[in-house]
Design a protein around this motif. Structure first.
Motif, PDB file in Angstrom:
ATOM      1  N   THR A  35       9.230  -2.463  36.969  1.00 37.26           N
ATOM      2  CA  THR A  35      10.167  -3.325  37.701  1.00 37.26           C
ATOM      3  C   THR A  35      11.080  -3.968  36.671  1.00 37.26           C
ATOM      4  OG1 THR A  35       8.631  -5.202  37.598  1.00 37.26           O
ATOM      5  CG2 THR A  35       8.572  -3.844  39.590  1.00 37.26           C
ATOM      6  N   SER A  36      12.209  -4.479  37.117  1.00 30.59           N
ATOM      7  CA  SER A  36      13.123  -5.136  36.174  1.00 30.59           C
ATOM      8  C   SER A  36      13.931  -6.192  36.903  1.00 30.59           C
ATOM      9  CB  SER A  36      14.055  -4.119  35.515  1.00 30.59           C
ATOM     10  OG  SER A  36      14.850  -3.478  36.489  1.00 30.59           O
ATOM     11  N   GLY A  37      14.284  -7.244  36.162  1.00 32.11           N
ATOM     12  CA  GLY A  37      15.209  -8.246  36.664  1.00 32.11           C
ATOM     13  C   GLY A  37      14.695  -9.086  37.807  1.00 32.11           C
ATOM     14  N   VAL A  38      13.387  -9.336  37.889  1.00 31.23           N
ATOM     15  CA  VAL A  38      12.859 -10.179  38.970  1.00 31.23           C
ATOM     16  C   VAL A  38      13.369 -11.603  38.764  1.00 31.23           C
ATOM     17  CG1 VAL A  38      10.772 -11.078  40.072  1.00 31.23           C
ATOM     18  CG2 VAL A  38      10.833  -8.716  39.236  1.00 31.23           C
ATOM     19  N   ILE A  39      13.994 -12.189  39.793  1.00 28.66           N
ATOM     20  CA  ILE A  39      14.673 -13.477  39.630  1.00 28.66           C
ATOM     21  C   ILE A  39      13.994 -14.623  40.366  1.00 28.66           C
ATOM     22  CG2 ILE A  39      16.919 -12.423  39.221  1.00 28.66           C
ATOM     23  CD1 ILE A  39      17.595 -12.981  42.154  1.00 28.66           C
ATOM     24  N   SER A  40      12.935 -14.361  41.101  1.00 22.10           N
ATOM     25  CA  SER A  40      12.224 -15.443  41.784  1.00 22.10           C
ATOM     26  C   SER A  40      10.742 -15.092  41.827  1.00 22.10           C
ATOM     27  CB  SER A  40      12.757 -15.661  43.206  1.00 22.10           C
ATOM     28  OG  SER A  40      12.524 -14.529  44.016  1.00 22.10           O
ATOM     29  N   GLU A  41       9.935 -16.107  42.042  1.00 21.19           N
ATOM     30  CA  GLU A  41       8.493 -15.879  42.094  1.00 21.19           C
ATOM     31  C   GLU A  41       8.172 -14.923  43.229  1.00 21.19           C
ATOM     32  OE1 GLU A  41       4.724 -18.669  43.129  1.00 21.19           O
ATOM     33  OE2 GLU A  41       5.830 -19.200  41.303  1.00 21.19           O
ATOM     34  N   PRO A  42       7.304 -13.929  42.983  1.00 23.41           N
ATOM     35  CA  PRO A  42       6.962 -12.964  44.034  1.00 23.41           C
ATOM     36  C   PRO A  42       6.499 -13.661  45.309  1.00 23.41           C
ATOM     37  CG  PRO A  42       6.110 -12.228  41.925  1.00 23.41           C
ATOM     38  CD  PRO A  42       6.657 -13.603  41.701  1.00 23.41           C
ATOM     39  N   LEU A  43       6.916 -13.108  46.430  1.00 22.51           N
ATOM     40  CA  LEU A  43       6.630 -13.670  47.739  1.00 22.51           C
ATOM     41  C   LEU A  43       5.497 -12.873  48.376  1.00 22.51           C
ATOM     42  CD1 LEU A  43       7.661 -15.761  49.874  1.00 22.51           C
ATOM     43  CD2 LEU A  43       9.094 -13.914  50.773  1.00 22.51           C
ATOM     44  N   LEU A  44       4.462 -13.586  48.827  1.00 17.94           N
ATOM     45  CA  LEU A  44       3.318 -12.936  49.463  1.00 17.94           C
ATOM     46  C   LEU A  44       3.478 -13.003  50.976  1.00 17.94           C
ATOM     47  CD1 LEU A  44       0.366 -14.319  47.291  1.00 17.94           C
ATOM     48  CD2 LEU A  44       1.812 -12.314  46.902  1.00 17.94           C
ATOM     49  N   GLY A  45       3.303 -11.877  51.624  1.00 20.16           N
ATOM     50  CA  GLY A  45       3.410 -11.828  53.079  1.00 20.16           C
ATOM     51  C   GLY A  45       2.787 -10.555  53.610  1.00 20.16           C
ATOM     52  N   TYR A  46       2.767 -10.428  54.942  1.00 18.13           N
ATOM     53  CA  TYR A  46       2.111  -9.293  55.588  1.00 18.13           C
ATOM     54  C   TYR A  46       3.170  -8.390  56.191  1.00 18.13           C
ATOM     55  CZ  TYR A  46      -2.153 -11.957  54.908  1.00 18.13           C
ATOM     56  OH  TYR A  46      -3.194 -12.644  54.348  1.00 18.13           O
ATOM     57  N   TYR A  47       3.519  -7.354  55.435  1.00 12.97           N
ATOM     58  CA  TYR A  47       4.494  -6.375  55.917  1.00 12.97           C
ATOM     59  C   TYR A  47       3.837  -5.452  56.931  1.00 12.97           C
ATOM     60  CZ  TYR A  47       8.494  -3.206  55.714  1.00 12.97           C
ATOM     61  OH  TYR A  47       9.598  -2.446  56.036  1.00 12.97           O
ATOM     62  N   LYS A  48       2.604  -5.080  56.648  1.00  9.66           N
ATOM     63  CA  LYS A  48       1.776  -4.330  57.594  1.00  9.66           C
ATOM     64  C   LYS A  48       0.706  -5.261  58.150  1.00  9.66           C
ATOM     65  CE  LYS A  48       2.381   0.124  55.233  1.00  9.66           C
ATOM     66  NZ  LYS A  48       1.692   1.253  54.567  1.00  9.66           N
ATOM     67  N   PRO A  49       0.195  -5.008  59.365  1.00  8.78           N
ATOM     68  CA  PRO A  49      -0.781  -5.913  59.960  1.00  8.78           C
ATOM     69  C   PRO A  49      -2.004  -6.125  59.068  1.00  8.78           C
ATOM     70  CG  PRO A  49       0.027  -4.388  61.612  1.00  8.78           C
ATOM     71  CD  PRO A  49       0.599  -3.935  60.307  1.00  8.78           C
ATOM     72  N   ASP A  50      -2.251  -7.395  58.731  1.00 10.22           N
ATOM     73  CA  ASP A  50      -3.429  -7.830  57.974  1.00 10.22           C
ATOM     74  C   ASP A  50      -3.534  -7.199  56.589  1.00 10.22           C
ATOM     75  OD1 ASP A  50      -4.385  -9.603  59.916  1.00 10.22           O
ATOM     76  OD2 ASP A  50      -5.338  -7.963  61.018  1.00 10.22           O
TER      77      ASP A  50
END
Length: 522
Positions: free
Chosen positions: A342-357
């Motif tokens: 990965t390159s150029g990440v500009i913010s803290e990674p965001l945790l969430g549920y893209y797929k159910p659970d």
């Protein structure tokens, strides 16, 4: 032909009269007994009837009392949108969403600097012995924006953290303010009362590494304590959580002012601090009771930008984001689990549920001047790209009832072929049920100091909070805190198709996302 009884009566008339008299007497006795029993049964029936109606009457009284006389607990009615405004003030980039007044609705804690507080409390800096202007900590109701409490806390603020348990021995969580000049102040989160205030000496050119951390009770007073890492001066301070007094002498700390850290607990009986500075990741076992410090260099490669704890079935793993790669290490033994370019990440990674659970990781990465892309690991393809301003608000997530998440991002979507760039900051909603749709919720030209989103009631009332206005170092002006229900913007949103294929009508998309229900995972 006469029967035997008649014949006997003719032969013995006197005997017959005696028998007849006896029969009459027996019949009379039976009638009296029957009459007496009937009278008793009648009285018993009347008592039963009376008891029934008395019981019915008492039941009606109880129902009436609970329905009309004794008031039922009222559920707070939350306003869909409210504002709390301050003139001639500046605001700090801090928001905490906590249930302050225990009404089961989340409230908002924020910090601003002014000569006086709001008219609701009419407090001044002089009330706390502070020069004017000074920094106020305020809690406002999540239902209607009314001020719950305000407190002048410091001349200026280095750091604020709320939701810390046991400070001052209180049962309710507290807020800790690191002030300038150096002073630690603990404020009861529920009442706004100062629990303790202690001056400290962190040195001439100190940098507080944040966030602050609590550690197990060091001084055996039954209250967990605080550990504060000071870079540039290379010191570690331990302060009592009960009264704020410094415990022991400072320990050495060999990191620079750009260092960051996280705390993790590989086993219930031990915990560590991971420091990252430049390209080095240090591991320090936390043993504050022993006056020794040991640092272990785990690896030195690339520029480390973020460390994030990732929940797993057996505890926590650690996501390490570097300038050119992202890796996940095991939280128990710090062994590498996987590495991704990965390159150029500009913010803290965001945790969430893209797929159910299934917990996923979403990254915002720099792809050019004032441009960023939003992608989910493993970033094989970006979800969408946005124009981005410097110091753009961090993204946020809200859990939905379909076991996935709603994602909120700031930026400006640029329609292909349209090169016009505006000064607007726009808020977008993305939900994985529509991978080719962005909802443009609102736009703003104001300077956004802080942004967050939360469910203000359990599994309902999804809202976002905006703090806008000048920051410290800028000229004082108009500061505005706003809470707004997310559905109010969804119903009036603009639908943006990320692909040329429109699956449903725009109104159907809006209505479906408007009906979307939310879910509290904790």
């Amino acid at each position: 032909v006469m029967d035997s009884k008649d014949t006997e009566a003719e032969i013995h008339p006197l005997k017959h009269e005696d028998v007849k008299a006896q029969e009459n007497h027996e019949n009379s006795v039976e009638r009296r007994v029957g009459s007496k029993q009937s009278s008793q049964l009648s009285r018993l029936s009347r008592w039963r009837t009376a008891a029934f109606f008395i019981s019915l009457f008492l039941c009606l009284i109880i129902v009436f009392a609970f329905s009309f006389v004794i008031p039922c607990p009222e559920r707070p009615v939350s306003e869909r949108t409210w504002f709390r405004n301050y003139d001639d003030a500046v605001a700090y980039p801090f928001l905490a969403i906590e249930d302050v007044n225990k009404d089961k609705v989340q409230d908002v804690i924020f910090v601003f600097k002014a000569s006086n507080g709001s008219s609701s409390f009419n407090r001044s800096c002089l009330d706390e012995g502070l020069p004017s202007p000074c920094a106020f900590v305020a809690a406002v109701s999540g239902t209607n924006g009314s001020v719950l409490w305000e407190r002048a806390a410091a001349e200026d603020v280095e750091w604020v953290e709320c939701g810390i348990n046991q400070l001052g021995g209180a049962q309710a969580p507290s807020c800790l303010i690191v002030g300038k000049p150096v002073a630690l102040t603990a404020i009861d989160q529920q009442t706004g009362e100062v629990q303790w205030r202690q001056s400290s000496d962190f040195g001439a050119n100190y940098t507080v590494l944040t966030p602050l951390s609590v550690i197990p009770d060091v001084d055996s007073d039954g209250v967990q304590d605080l550990i504060i890492f000071i870079a540039t001066e290379n010191k570690t301070f331990i302060h009592s959580g009960k009264n704020g007094e410094q415990i022991g002498s400072p320990e050495s700390l060999n990191v620079d002012g750009n260092a960051r850290y996280i705390r993790f607990v590989p086993k219930p009986d031990s915990y560590y601090f991971l420091f990252y500075t430049g390209g080095n990741l240090f591991n320090k076992p936390a043993s504050p009771a022993k006056k020794t410090s040991r640092f272990f260099v785990l690896f030195s490669s690339g520029d480390i930008r973020y460390l994030v704890r990732i929940p797993s079935g057996s505890g926590e793993n650690i996501l390490i984001v570097q300038s050119e790669m992202t890796m996940l290490v095991n939280g128990k033994n710090l062994q590498n689990l996987w590495t991704l370019n990965t390159s150029g990440v500009i913010s803290e990674p965001l945790l969430g549920y893209y797929k159910p659970d299934v917990l996923g990781i979403v990254l915002e990465s720099d792809i050019g001047p004032n441009r960023k892309k939003v992608c989910k690991l493993f970033c094989l393809a970006s979800l969408f790209s946005l124009n981005s301003r410097a110091h753009s608000p961090e993204p946020a997530t809200l859990s939905t009832a379909d076991h996935r998440s709603t994602f909120l991002f700031w930026g400006e979507y640029q329609i292909p072929g349209n090169e016009t760039v505006t000064a607007l900051q726009k808020l977008y909603l993305f939900h994985p049920s529509y991978t080719n749709v962005l909802l443009e919720l609102r736009n703003s030209t104001d300077q956004i100091i802080a942004f967050d989103a939360a469910l203000f009631e359990r599994s309902r009332h999804a809202c976002y909070v905006l703090l806008r206005g000048p920051q410290p170092g800028q000229e004082p002006g108009f500061v505005s805190l706003m809470k707004r229900k997310l559905k109010e913007d969804v119903s009036e949103s603009r639908v943006i198709w990320l692909s040329q294929v429109a699956v449903d009508s725009e109104q159907y998309v809006r209505e479906r996302l408007y009906r979307m229900r939310f879910h509290s995972r904790d």
